[in-house]
Design a protein around this motif. Sequence first.
Motif, PDB file in Angstrom:
ATOM      1  N   GLY A 152       0.954  -1.158   0.043  1.00 39.86           N
ATOM      2  CA  GLY A 152       0.044  -0.136  -0.148  1.00 39.86           C
ATOM      3  C   GLY A 152       0.845   1.236   0.039  1.00 39.86           C
ATOM      4  O   GLY A 152       0.212   2.309  -0.037  1.00 39.86           O
ATOM      5  N   GLY A 153       2.049   1.127   0.237  1.00 41.24           N
ATOM      6  CA  GLY A 153       2.968   2.281   0.204  1.00 41.24           C
ATOM      7  C   GLY A 153       3.376   2.849  -1.201  1.00 41.24           C
ATOM      8  O   GLY A 153       3.363   2.089  -2.415  1.00 41.24           O
ATOM      9  N   ASP A 154       3.938   4.018  -1.329  1.00 42.34           N
ATOM     10  CA  ASP A 154       4.354   4.508  -2.516  1.00 42.34           C
ATOM     11  C   ASP A 154       5.468   3.641  -3.197  1.00 42.34           C
ATOM     12  O   ASP A 154       5.480   3.366  -4.330  1.00 42.34           O
ATOM     13  N   GLY A 155       6.179   3.457  -2.317  1.00 45.74           N
ATOM     14  CA  GLY A 155       7.428   2.712  -3.100  1.00 45.74           C
ATOM     15  C   GLY A 155       6.997   1.179  -3.367  1.00 45.74           C
ATOM     16  O   GLY A 155       7.667   0.785  -4.422  1.00 45.74           O
ATOM     17  N   TYR A 156       6.026   0.636  -2.536  1.00 46.28           N
ATOM     18  CA  TYR A 156       5.377  -0.625  -3.132  1.00 46.28           C
ATOM     19  C   TYR A 156       4.910  -0.703  -4.195  1.00 46.28           C
ATOM     20  O   TYR A 156       4.890  -1.527  -5.202  1.00 46.28           O
ATOM     21  N   LEU A 215       8.193  -4.842 -16.717  1.00 49.48           N
ATOM     22  CA  LEU A 215       9.334  -5.886 -16.902  1.00 49.48           C
ATOM     23  C   LEU A 215       8.559  -7.274 -17.216  1.00 49.48           C
ATOM     24  O   LEU A 215       9.178  -7.683 -18.395  1.00 49.48           O
ATOM     25  N   ASN A 216       7.573  -7.507 -16.936  1.00 48.26           N
ATOM     26  CA  ASN A 216       6.747  -8.721 -17.320  1.00 48.26           C
ATOM     27  C   ASN A 216       6.352  -8.611 -18.936  1.00 48.26           C
ATOM     28  O   ASN A 216       6.407  -9.670 -19.403  1.00 48.26           O
ATOM     29  N   ARG A 217       5.861  -7.398 -19.064  1.00 50.06           N
ATOM     30  CA  ARG A 217       5.329  -7.350 -20.563  1.00 50.06           C
ATOM     31  C   ARG A 217       6.653  -7.455 -21.432  1.00 50.06           C
ATOM     32  O   ARG A 217       6.305  -7.959 -22.652  1.00 50.06           O
ATOM     33  N   LEU A 218       7.720  -6.713 -20.788  1.00 53.30           N
ATOM     34  CA  LEU A 218       8.863  -6.644 -21.895  1.00 53.30           C
ATOM     35  C   LEU A 218       9.227  -8.205 -22.102  1.00 53.30           C
ATOM     36  O   LEU A 218       9.619  -8.503 -23.225  1.00 53.30           O
ATOM     37  N   GLY A 235       4.584  -1.693 -10.304  1.00 51.80           N
ATOM     38  CA  GLY A 235       4.345  -1.400 -11.576  1.00 51.80           C
ATOM     39  C   GLY A 235       5.540  -1.554 -12.628  1.00 51.80           C
ATOM     40  O   GLY A 235       5.331  -1.970 -13.658  1.00 51.80           O
ATOM     41  N   THR A 236       6.844  -1.166 -11.867  1.00 45.17           N
ATOM     42  CA  THR A 236       7.935  -1.661 -12.659  1.00 45.17           C
ATOM     43  C   THR A 236       8.038  -3.225 -12.799  1.00 45.17           C
ATOM     44  O   THR A 236       8.312  -3.681 -14.114  1.00 45.17           O
ATOM     45  N   LEU A 237       7.693  -3.933 -11.947  1.00 48.11           N
ATOM     46  CA  LEU A 237       7.604  -5.404 -12.234  1.00 48.11           C
ATOM     47  C   LEU A 237       6.644  -5.811 -13.415  1.00 48.11           C
ATOM     48  O   LEU A 237       7.143  -6.689 -14.230  1.00 48.11           O
TER      49      LEU A 237
END
Length: 537
Positions: free
Chosen positions: A486-490, A500-503, A495-497
């Motif tokens: 629930g945090g911003d970093g999380y 990376l998964n779509r890539l 989103g980054t993961l």
Amino acid sequence: MNQPDTPTSRRRLSAVWLIPLMAAFIGLWLVFSYLSSQGPIITLKLEDAEGINAGKTAIKMRNVQIGVVESVSLSEDLSHTLLSVQMQADTDRMLFSDAQFWVVKPRVGREGISGLSTVLSGAYIELLPGSNGKKTKTFTVKNSPPPEKTGDGLFLKLVSEPGTNINNGDPVSFRSLKVGRVVETQFDRQAKLFRHRLFIEKPYDVLVSESSRFWKVSGIGFQLDARGFQAQLSSLEALLGGGISFSVPDSSMATGAPVEDGHQFELHNSQESARRALYTQTLDYVLLVERSVRGLKAGAPVEYRGIRVGTVEQVPWAFAEQGPNAMTDSPIPVLIRLEPQRVNQQSNIALTTWKEEISHMVNNGLRASLKAGNLLTGSLFVDLAFHQNAPTTDTSATYNSVPVMPSVAGGGLSKLEDQLHALLKTLNELPMKNMADNLNNNLKHLSGVTGRIESLLNDPALNTLPQQISSNLDALDATLQGWQSGGDGYQELQGTLQKLNRLLDSAEPLLDTLNEQPNALIFQRHPTTDPQPRGAQ
């Protein structure tokens, strides 16, 4: 007219004369009665006349007066006292040369208290009649009753060495029960021995047999040796003045035949020495000991598997007879004596058979060794045991014509002593000085390091270090909370993961192509066929 006296009337005696005649007759009768009631006059010699009074001191036998002391005088050389004694009639049959006289007066001795009846009546002289038939008029008075006056019982002879300190009146006991006493002690100058006479009262005289042995008791005694601590406590009478005890020391031995009056025994110093006197059939052997024999003494036991089978006789025995040079690197001979009668409990044994059996046992590994019997005193004893790896030995070897019993190094405490000695020797060979110098240098370096550590601990910056570490931990905790669900970093990480998964999904066909055809980036995947030249028409 008066008539003249006739001769008859002149010879008539007056009745007045009857009174003096009667008195004379009575006097003569009294004199005759007195003389007929008197016995012989004898002379008694004694050292001093203590308690003897002329006209009062009586001569008695079984408390019956048979005479009285008439006069007391000194001898011509003034060495003794002479008593003139008037004996009563019919005493001649008692006055033979072996008759004995002694003074009865109050006495306190080891035999107890006697003569209390003379405290009020005064001393008197007792007579023991003689019987050898030789008449005499002079007798010597003793200061104490003769041994024959003791009573019914058994008289024995006992021989002892000087220094046993046995005196008249000492009690004789059988297993702490008083059964007699010493009645006479004399010193034999030629043999340099004490000869005692013992009296054993009835019915205890049946306890004395040929197998009986006598030994000295001191009332209370303590002994600490290879067999441990032993205490002996006898009767109160023996505690005050000592005494003699007897029995068959080894209960397994035969009692033997009864003895008669005058049988002679030897007085032993202890019960153990008296017990050893029972074993008359023995076998002597010599041990040649390589190590020290300190703690091994004569009288120490010789044991086989904990059973005593003999005694150490002498330590050392016939050692260095040829001078000091023979002592160099030579084993110390120890004489031991095996006593087979201790084991088979028989009066007669076949020594030849025993000697052959022992020789056979030696061939099978029987060896002797010294072992510690008492840790407090350090006393040793000889132990016989079988050793499987014992080296072979010559059973015919002798030392001074005595067979040699092969020996091995002792185990137990002696082995521990050898190991401890070797350890101490190794420690003595260590370079202790160099080790001490190195240790001192290390201690100096350690002291410097300790000083630096102490100065570091005293630095104020080190004191604020815990606070800085706590602040950093708080910041790290805040950072980690941002990465929680629930945090911003999380959210950013999530989103980054996904990207990376779509890539990776898009790149998967390319990767498969490269896997199948690595040169697909340069050449076409499906190459065209090479053109064929046309021929001339």
